[in-house]
Design a protein around this motif. Structure first.
Motif, PDB file in Angstrom:
ATOM      1  N   TRP A  75     -10.508 -35.319  -0.698  1.00  0.00           N
ATOM      2  CA  TRP A  75      -9.753 -36.568  -0.627  1.00  0.00           C
ATOM      3  C   TRP A  75      -8.358 -36.390  -1.207  1.00  0.00           C
ATOM      4  N   GLY A  76      -8.251 -35.575  -2.225  1.00  0.00           N
ATOM      5  CA  GLY A  76      -6.947 -35.317  -2.822  1.00  0.00           C
ATOM      6  C   GLY A  76      -5.999 -34.665  -1.834  1.00  0.00           C
ATOM      7  N   ASN A  77      -6.508 -33.680  -1.114  1.00  0.00           N
ATOM      8  CA  ASN A  77      -5.689 -33.023  -0.086  1.00  0.00           C
ATOM      9  C   ASN A  77      -5.263 -34.008   1.010  1.00  0.00           C
ATOM     10  N   TYR A  78      -6.198 -34.886   1.380  1.00  0.00           N
ATOM     11  CA  TYR A  78      -5.904 -35.835   2.457  1.00  0.00           C
ATOM     12  C   TYR A  78      -4.839 -36.841   2.029  1.00  0.00           C
ATOM     13  N   VAL A  79      -4.924 -37.302   0.783  1.00  0.00           N
ATOM     14  CA  VAL A  79      -3.912 -38.236   0.269  1.00  0.00           C
ATOM     15  C   VAL A  79      -2.542 -37.562   0.247  1.00  0.00           C
ATOM     16  N   LYS A  80      -2.487 -36.308  -0.184  1.00  0.00           N
ATOM     17  CA  LYS A  80      -1.214 -35.572  -0.181  1.00  0.00           C
ATOM     18  C   LYS A  80      -0.675 -35.420   1.245  1.00  0.00           C
ATOM     19  N   ALA A  81      -1.580 -35.177   2.193  1.00  0.00           N
ATOM     20  CA  ALA A  81      -1.154 -35.033   3.589  1.00  0.00           C
ATOM     21  C   ALA A  81      -0.570 -36.341   4.110  1.00  0.00           C
ATOM     22  N   LEU A  82      -1.244 -37.445   3.801  1.00  0.00           N
ATOM     23  CA  LEU A  82      -0.737 -38.746   4.244  1.00  0.00           C
ATOM     24  C   LEU A  82       0.629 -39.046   3.633  1.00  0.00           C
ATOM     25  N   ALA A  83       0.815 -38.640   2.389  1.00  0.00           N
ATOM     26  CA  ALA A  83       2.109 -38.857   1.724  1.00  0.00           C
ATOM     27  C   ALA A  83       3.223 -38.063   2.395  1.00  0.00           C
ATOM     28  N   SER A  84       2.850 -36.992   3.082  1.00  0.00           N
ATOM     29  CA  SER A  84       3.850 -36.147   3.760  1.00  0.00           C
ATOM     30  C   SER A  84       3.955 -36.465   5.250  1.00  0.00           C
ATOM     31  N   THR A  85       3.416 -37.606   5.672  1.00  0.00           N
ATOM     32  CA  THR A  85       3.365 -37.942   7.090  1.00  0.00           C
ATOM     33  C   THR A  85       4.745 -37.917   7.735  1.00  0.00           C
ATOM     34  N   ARG A  86       5.754 -38.504   7.065  1.00  0.00           N
ATOM     35  CA  ARG A  86       7.077 -38.575   7.666  1.00  0.00           C
ATOM     36  C   ARG A  86       7.647 -37.175   7.920  1.00  0.00           C
ATOM     37  N   ALA A  87       7.554 -36.313   6.931  1.00  0.00           N
ATOM     38  CA  ALA A  87       8.090 -34.956   7.078  1.00  0.00           C
ATOM     39  C   ALA A  87       7.317 -34.178   8.140  1.00  0.00           C
ATOM     40  N   ARG A  88       5.987 -34.332   8.142  1.00  0.00           N
ATOM     41  CA  ARG A  88       5.172 -33.615   9.130  1.00  0.00           C
ATOM     42  C   ARG A  88       5.435 -34.127  10.546  1.00  0.00           C
ATOM     43  N   LEU A  89       5.623 -35.449  10.676  1.00  0.00           N
ATOM     44  CA  LEU A  89       5.904 -36.026  11.988  1.00  0.00           C
ATOM     45  C   LEU A  89       7.237 -35.508  12.518  1.00  0.00           C
ATOM     46  N   LYS A  90       8.237 -35.439  11.647  1.00  0.00           N
ATOM     47  CA  LYS A  90       9.536 -34.905  12.049  1.00  0.00           C
ATOM     48  C   LYS A  90       9.401 -33.458  12.508  1.00  0.00           C
ATOM     49  N   ASP A  91       8.608 -32.681  11.770  1.00  0.00           N
ATOM     50  CA  ASP A  91       8.393 -31.276  12.130  1.00  0.00           C
ATOM     51  C   ASP A  91       7.757 -31.153  13.507  1.00  0.00           C
ATOM     52  N   ARG A  92       6.726 -31.976  13.773  1.00  0.00           N
ATOM     53  CA  ARG A  92       6.019 -31.903  15.048  1.00  0.00           C
ATOM     54  C   ARG A  92       6.859 -32.449  16.206  1.00  0.00           C
ATOM     55  N   LEU A  93       7.730 -33.421  15.905  1.00  0.00           N
ATOM     56  CA  LEU A  93       8.591 -33.976  16.945  1.00  0.00           C
ATOM     57  C   LEU A  93       9.658 -32.976  17.383  1.00  0.00           C
ATOM     58  N   LEU A  94      10.164 -32.211  16.431  1.00  0.00           N
ATOM     59  CA  LEU A  94      11.285 -31.315  16.703  1.00  0.00           C
ATOM     60  C   LEU A  94      10.856 -29.900  17.075  1.00  0.00           C
ATOM     61  N   THR A  95       9.611 -29.549  16.763  1.00  0.00           N
ATOM     62  CA  THR A  95       9.140 -28.179  17.021  1.00  0.00           C
ATOM     63  C   THR A  95       8.490 -28.076  18.393  1.00  0.00           C
ATOM     64  N   ARG A  96       8.938 -27.108  19.167  1.00  0.00           N
ATOM     65  CA  ARG A  96       8.317 -26.845  20.460  1.00  0.00           C
ATOM     66  C   ARG A  96       7.528 -25.549  20.382  1.00  0.00           C
ATOM     67  N   SER A  97       6.510 -25.465  21.188  1.00  0.00           N
ATOM     68  CA  SER A  97       5.748 -24.225  21.296  1.00  0.00           C
ATOM     69  C   SER A  97       6.543 -23.250  22.158  1.00  0.00           C
ATOM     70  N   ASN A  98       5.969 -22.092  22.451  1.00  0.00           N
ATOM     71  CA  ASN A  98       6.635 -21.138  23.338  1.00  0.00           C
ATOM     72  C   ASN A  98       5.593 -20.441  24.208  1.00  0.00           C
ATOM     73  N   ASP A  99       6.070 -19.750  25.227  1.00  0.00           N
ATOM     74  CA  ASP A  99       5.161 -19.131  26.196  1.00  0.00           C
ATOM     75  C   ASP A  99       4.199 -18.159  25.534  1.00  0.00           C
ATOM     76  N   ASN A 100       4.721 -17.323  24.660  1.00  0.00           N
ATOM     77  CA  ASN A 100       3.886 -16.310  24.023  1.00  0.00           C
ATOM     78  C   ASN A 100       2.780 -16.935  23.181  1.00  0.00           C
ATOM     79  N   LEU A 101       3.118 -18.010  22.467  1.00  0.00           N
ATOM     80  CA  LEU A 101       2.123 -18.692  21.630  1.00  0.00           C
ATOM     81  C   LEU A 101       0.998 -19.260  22.473  1.00  0.00           C
ATOM     82  N   GLU A 102       1.349 -19.902  23.581  1.00  0.00           N
ATOM     83  CA  GLU A 102       0.330 -20.510  24.439  1.00  0.00           C
ATOM     84  C   GLU A 102      -0.523 -19.458  25.140  1.00  0.00           C
TER      85      GLU A 102
END
Length: 584
Positions: free
Chosen positions: A30-57
């Motif tokens: 639960w402690g890890n999950y609360v910390k993750a929720l607290a970082s939602t804004r930063a993580r959302l920005k990371d996922r919005l701006l980060t694209r995958s690539n051909d090699n990764l897929e």
């Protein structure tokens, strides 16, 4: 049952634990999950701006399944899968509505227009499928070009559409089977009066059919392909029989009034008939199982669509030669057309043809669902145990079973009327996004495209999208007007021309590419958005409600799971690079 972590899938036996569903660091306490929720804004920005690539897929994502899918398919298999996925009961149902209410005998032109429109989407899918032959289909394409978040929203909607479609097709199987047995469409369903009316006609046959399709899809992809090929060939033979028999009763006088409602009637019918071509996107999820993607996928996808367009046009022309368009039945056009000319026995041939078509559509639906879900599981946006590939069969057994269960539950309880009202804009939405992603892929490469070209690309894409939306809105709200198109169509045309003339193409296709770039992908966006204008308001409400639920799940679960998995992949790549440096 199998479970996954950031790097792969490990066997755990038959028991399900939390690690099967949420093995990521953010969910270990639960402690890890609360910390993750607290970082939602930063993580959302990371996922919005980060694209995958051909090699990764192509490599790291596929490695998370531990085992490879078997490469058993060639262009011949893909052609029949394409036809089997698209050519179901739609020709037997939609033709009546389009001909009688909108186009008249000009329904053949409507089928041609909607077929060419669907072919534009096929071309876009084909280029991506050749470059990225992975199980995720459009989900993987959008991850690479538009990022995780857009891909997640698109995939969540298409999976819902798959479940609704699969359940609808399974219940339709029961209806046509009952007709074939000389019973009423609902005769084989069990009525439970204590249930709500729309959920009171239980359909055990739909569940049984879904079970057998699931078993076949799990056991062998090659076996499923052979069954699909045989069933589809039988279906084509039945359609040819219907065609020849119908033409013996042709009356060219029925074409005296060819387009009773003019151009607008033809276009309205085209919007309705577009949905008769939906289903080919599931074939794009078979990329990992194709022996020679560069050759087989273009032949399979484009060839199957061309055959489907031809069959639809010829059959619709035959129907209108058999009966005056004003007498065509909306619900069972071919059956009642044969009855009208004294061939009552032909309704059994029509029912058998529809039954064969429905069976292959159901098989293609389950196979496509499972492969979508498999790749989503690889990214940890869905539980990673779904990413598992069975070592013996080379098929995604977990994902196939889960999606078949979802189809069966919905099909068992829910009436066809309710399922029909859930017709969604999801397919059109994703077709538009894939065409948009293709333009981004061709005109933007990180670190290579200049800032000036990047800004022009954004402006031109915004104009293409906004002019397409404006045309669609004008179509939906104006009965006979045309003034609005004088503005919207030139804006679309000039934006597409500006993109071609002023923005440097940043990437060339390696093996097969969409011709006439950027015109065909731009036209694909315009056509799909335009057809959205014919979709009923309930579908838009459903789309918004379901998308909201997807957002809730994403913010509280999928965002953090996929973020942890992505960071673990990055750390593994860095460690591998450091090891290579030390070794050298």
């Amino acid at each position: 049952m199998v479970t996954g972590n950031g790097s792969g899938i490990k066997k755990r036996g038959c028991a399900c634990t939390k690690q099967d569903f949420l093995p990521e660091e953010s969910f270990q306490s639960w402690g890890n999950y609360v910390k993750a929720l607290a970082s939602t804004r930063a993580r959302l920005k990371d996922r919005l701006l980060t694209r995958s690539n051909d090699n990764l897929e192509l490599h790291q994502m596929r490695a998370r399944s531990e085992h490879e899918m078997k490469k058993n398919l060639n262009w011949w298999d893909l052609i029949w899968f394409g036809i089997g996925a698209v050519m179901g009961a739609g020709i037997f149902v939609l033709t009546g509505e389009a001909a009688r209410n909108f186009a008249g005998p000009a329904v053949i032109i409507s089928y041609l227009i909607s077929g060419i429109s669907a072919l534009l989407s096929v071309l876009c899918y084909t280029e991506f499928s050749v470059e990225l032959p992975v199980a995720g289909g459009s989900f993987a394409y959008l991850r690479v070009e538009l990022g995780d978040f857009v891909a997640y929203i698109a995939a969540g909607n298409i999976l819902f559409e798959y479940v609704v479609s699969g359940a609808s097709v399974a219940r339709s199987w029961t209806s046509y089977f009952a007709t074939l047995c000389n019973h009423g469409p609902s005769s084989f369903r069990i009525h439970v009066s204590s249930f709500a009316e729309d959920y009171s006609h239980l359909d055990p046959i739909a569940v049984i059919v879904s079970f057998f399709v699931c078993v076949g899809a799990c056991l062998s992809m090659k076996g499923s392909s052979r069954f699909n090929s045989v069933a589809t060939i039988v279906h084509i033979v039945i359609l040819i029989f219907i065609l020849i028999t119908g033409l013996t009763q042709a009356n060219t006088a029925n074409y005296a009034i060819f387009a009773p409602n003019g151009v607008r009637g033809i276009l309205k019918a085209s919007a309705v008939l577009f949905f008769a071509y939906v289903g080919f996107d599931g074939v794009a999820t078979l990329g990992e199982e194709v022996k020679n993607p560069g050759r087989d996928i273009p032949i399979g996808l484009i060839g199957s669509m061309v055959i489907t367009i031809t069959v639809y046009c010829v059959l619709s022309a035959t129907l209108c030669l058999m009966q005056p368009y004003s007498q065509i039945d909306v619900d069972a056009p071919f059956t009642l057309a044969f009855q009208a000319i004294g061939m009552n026995w032909a309704k059994y041939i029509v029912a058998l043809g529809a039954l064969k078509g429905i069976t292959t559509v159901l098989l293609a639906n389950v196979i496509g669902q499972a492969r979508y879900f498999t790749h989503i599981g690889r990214t940890h946006m869905a539980p990673p145990f779904l990413a598992a590939i069975n070592e013996k069969t080379g098929t995604p057994v977990n994902a196939t079973v889960v999606m078949s269960l979802a189809n069966s539950v919905v099909a068992f309880f829910t009436s066809l009327d309710v399922l029909a009202n859930l017709l969604s804009i999801s397919t059109l939405f994703i077709f538009s996004l894939v065409a948009l992603a293709l333009l981004v892929r061709r005109y933007y490469v990180t670190g290579e495209t200049s800032e000036c070209d990047q800004k022009k690309l954004i402006v031109f894409l915004a104009l293409i999208i906004s002019s397409s939306i404006a045309s669609s809105a004008y179509w939906a709200t104006s009965d006979n007007g045309w003034i609005g198109y004088i503005v919207t169509v030139p804006v679309w045309f000039l934006a597409t021309m500006g993109l071609q003339l002023t923005v440097k193409e940043a990437r060339k296709p390696k093996m097969w590419g969409v011709p006439l770039l950027p015109w065909l992908p731009s036209a694909c966006i315009a056509v799909n958005v335009f057809v959205m204008g014919s979709v009923d308001g309930q579908s838009f409400v459903r789309f918004m409600i379901w998308t909201f639920l997807l957002l809730v799940y994403y913010l509280f679960v999928a965002l953090h799971a996929s973020y942890d998995a992505a960071k673990e992949t990055d750390r593994a790549a860095e460690a591998s690079n450091m090891e290579a440096v030390v070794t050298n």
